[in-house]
Enzyme design. Structure first.
Site, PDB file in Angstrom:
ATOM      1  N   GLU A  41      50.129 -41.659 -15.275  1.00 42.49           N
ATOM      2  CA  GLU A  41      48.871 -41.934 -14.570  1.00 42.49           C
ATOM      3  C   GLU A  41      48.134 -43.074 -15.269  1.00 42.49           C
ATOM      4  O   GLU A  41      47.949 -43.060 -16.477  1.00 42.49           O
ATOM      5  CB  GLU A  41      47.990 -40.683 -14.528  1.00 42.49           C
ATOM      6  CG  GLU A  41      46.643 -40.894 -13.862  1.00 42.49           C
ATOM      7  CD  GLU A  41      46.755 -41.485 -12.462  1.00 42.49           C
ATOM      8  OE1 GLU A  41      46.204 -42.590 -12.237  1.00 42.49           O
ATOM      9  OE2 GLU A  41      47.403 -40.854 -11.600  1.00 42.49           O
ATOM     10  N   GLY A  46      44.451 -36.498 -10.986  1.00 42.17           N
ATOM     11  CA  GLY A  46      43.986 -36.049  -9.682  1.00 42.17           C
ATOM     12  C   GLY A  46      44.042 -37.141  -8.634  1.00 42.17           C
ATOM     13  O   GLY A  46      43.929 -36.875  -7.438  1.00 42.17           O
ATOM     14  N   ILE A  48      43.377 -40.503  -6.242  1.00 38.89           N
ATOM     15  CA  ILE A  48      42.285 -40.891  -5.346  1.00 38.89           C
ATOM     16  C   ILE A  48      41.639 -39.669  -4.705  1.00 38.89           C
ATOM     17  O   ILE A  48      40.414 -39.569  -4.606  1.00 38.89           O
ATOM     18  CB  ILE A  48      42.801 -41.850  -4.253  1.00 38.89           C
ATOM     19  CG1 ILE A  48      43.208 -43.192  -4.873  1.00 38.89           C
ATOM     20  CG2 ILE A  48      41.730 -42.063  -3.184  1.00 38.89           C
ATOM     21  CD1 ILE A  48      42.079 -43.934  -5.539  1.00 38.89           C
ATOM     22  N   GLY A 193      39.130 -43.768  12.706  1.00 36.87           N
ATOM     23  CA  GLY A 193      39.947 -42.627  12.293  1.00 36.87           C
ATOM     24  C   GLY A 193      39.082 -41.659  11.511  1.00 36.87           C
ATOM     25  O   GLY A 193      37.849 -41.771  11.487  1.00 36.87           O
ATOM     26  N   HIS A 460      35.133  -9.429  15.090  1.00 35.10           N
ATOM     27  CA  HIS A 460      33.930  -9.759  15.853  1.00 35.10           C
ATOM     28  C   HIS A 460      32.693  -9.410  15.018  1.00 35.10           C
ATOM     29  O   HIS A 460      32.669  -8.371  14.355  1.00 35.10           O
ATOM     30  CB  HIS A 460      33.899  -8.946  17.151  1.00 35.10           C
ATOM     31  CG  HIS A 460      32.631  -9.113  17.934  1.00 35.10           C
ATOM     32  ND1 HIS A 460      32.415 -10.199  18.748  1.00 35.10           N
ATOM     33  CD2 HIS A 460      31.507  -8.341  18.020  1.00 35.10           C
ATOM     34  CE1 HIS A 460      31.208 -10.074  19.308  1.00 35.10           C
ATOM     35  NE2 HIS A 460      30.649  -8.960  18.875  1.00 35.10           N
TER      36      HIS A 460
END
Length: 481
Positions: A41, A46, A48, A193, A460
């Site tokens: 990394e 983690g 983006i 989008g 419900h």
């Protein structure tokens, strides 16, 4: 992050380049299966998603949701005087959430004894898999492994020829849009989008004037057409302006003001804004990795893989956004697990081989207000497949919980194969649908038919009852409309 062991002597079962959701989940699963794993990394653990995408944007949107509720407090019999937006505090909370989760990934890496190699990776030819060279970080060195996995993700697309290029000040991508120092008075969002709609919803709720330009003929173009039309109406009621079937021919910035020349079917127009967010697509992160020398097959910036993450280079796998759509964190996570289990030779319960990745079972979610969620085929695609279909719909206004929440605007839509009863697709818009959609995902994964869904007892009062009603409606049996 942990320092790397002696780089020249360390051989791994698996090295993963990229620690986003796909990368770190694949690393954990590989460790569970007894593999010696390292993850490379160059920035924050983690990736983006945790640091500049999925998670911090949802923290921002939660703040705007609370502000929306406060603005409508009178509708709930409450009085709240003079609410105001404290933008710096909103951003600070969002960054805190991101940092907490990134630290959580650091903990998980230590827990599963996964080596974190800090630096920038490139690949060189090697056997049985390419060598991984790590530069510019604590993990510098050359590493070998039985398998290498690329989980390098993607980034926002730019179109420099038209001036659609991030400058970090007036023209933003998602990263800049998450840490504003002031609210834009006039915001132009290019692209409708999920990313574009989420930011449009966030900024409009907090008080910005927002215009969204979309090249195609409808917003949220990957969604079912009926859902797109519903969202156009709902977001339009909130004051967001939309221009569809429009091309941004040029974007110029002068003294902090952006001017966009837009061509529509009705002619040209000029739009001005003090901030612009580019949300015009995704480009895979395939540069500077040494992929050309390996002869890796890449199409339109995305690595070509089979359903088990294999590339055309021996020992090299790829997952997540860098392999193409759908560009979703949960897709990358699931894909990572499938690939690792496949390379380990693991067989699932009952001796069934690790299954091939199926994009049709990946849900999509948009966290605007109202929310959008979907899985499977749209009605248009279902008809185009040649199937005879049954379609059921149920409106939020027919659900007691939705009315009690003060969220009566929404729809649940289900699509079935008339012959087999297969659930081909489910599409929703309204309060809480990003949580509800998982019920239909389970139904598709379990290959349930309308019969099992009809016989399922839904609690419900809940919003989930609308899922049941939509299934019933597809077969002419709705109870509350």
């Amino acid at each position: 992050m942990a320092d790397a062991p002696n780089a020249q002597k360390s051989a791994y079962d698996l090295i993963i380049v990229g620690s986003g959701p796909g990368g770190y989940v694949a690393a954990i699963r590989a460790s569970q299966l007894g593999m010696k794993v390292a993850i490379v990394e160059r920035a924050e653990l983690g990736g983006i998603c945790l640091n500049w995408g999925c998670i911090p944007t949802k923290a921002l949107l939660r703040s705007s949701e609370v502000f929306h509720l406060i603005a409508h407090a009178k509708d709930y019999g409450l009085s709240v005087e003079n609410p105001k937006v404290m933008l710096d505090a909103i951003v600070k909370r969002s960054r805190g959430v991101a940092n907490q989760l990134s630290n959580g990934v650091t903990f998980l890496m230590k827990k599963h004894k996964i080596d974190v190699l800090v630096g920038t990776a490139r690949l060189e030819k090697g056997t049985p898999a390419p060598k991984v060279v790590v530069e510019r970080g604590k993990g510098e060195g050359t590493y070998t492994a039985k398998s290498v996995m690329l989980a390098t993700g993607a980034r926002a697309r730019e179109i420099p020829d038209a001036g659609l290029k991030v400058d970090g000040k007036t023209v933003w991508a998602y990263r800049e849009a998450m840490v504003p120092d002031a609210l834009p008075k006039q915001l132009l969002v290019i692209g409708s989008g999920a990313i574009g709609i989420e930011f449009a919803s966030f900024y409009k709720t907090l008080g910005s004037e927002v215009t969204v330009v979309e090249a195609l003929d409808r917003i949220l173009p990957v969604e079912d057409a009926e859902i797109s039309a519903f969202m156009l109406k709902q977001l339009g009621k909130q004051g967001i302006k939309f221009i569809t079937s429009a091309q941004v021919k040029s974007l110029k910035v002068d003294k902090g003001i952006a001017t966009a020349d837009v061509q529509t079917k009705d002619g040209a127009q000029s739009l001005k804004a003090d901030k612009v967010i580019l949300a015009v697509g995704i480009v895979g992160n395939v540069e500077n990795l040494g992929l050309e020398a390996l002869g890796l097959k890449v199409e339109k910036t995305h690595i070509v893989v089979d359903g088990f993450g294999k590339t055309n280079v021996p020992g090299l796998y790829a997952i997540g956004d860098v392999t193409g759509p759908p560009w979703l964190a949960h897709k990358a996570m699931h894909e990572g697990v499938i690939v690792v289990e496949g390379m380990s030779g693991l067989k699932a319960g009952g001796g069934v081989p690790s299954h091939k990745f199926d994009p049709w079972n990946v849900p999509g979610c948009t966290y605007s207000h109202p929310q959008v969620a979907s899985v499977g085929m749209t009605e248009e695609k279902a008809k185009a497949s040649g199937r005879r279909i049954k379609v059921g719909k149920f409106p939020f206004i027919g659900n007691g919980k939705a009315i009690a929440l003060g969220e009566p605007d929404g729809i649940v839509k289900t699509i079935f194969d008339e012959t087999t009863g297969e659930l081909l697709g489910a599409h929703m818009a309204g309060e809480g649908v990003t949580e509800l959609i998982q019920g239909y995902c389970i139904a598709r994964q379990g290959e349930l038919t309308e019969a099992e869904l009809m016989d399922t007892v839904f609690p419900h009062p809940t919003l989930s009852e609308m899922m049941h009603e939509s299934v019933l409606a597809a077969y002419g049996r709705p109870l509350h409309i």
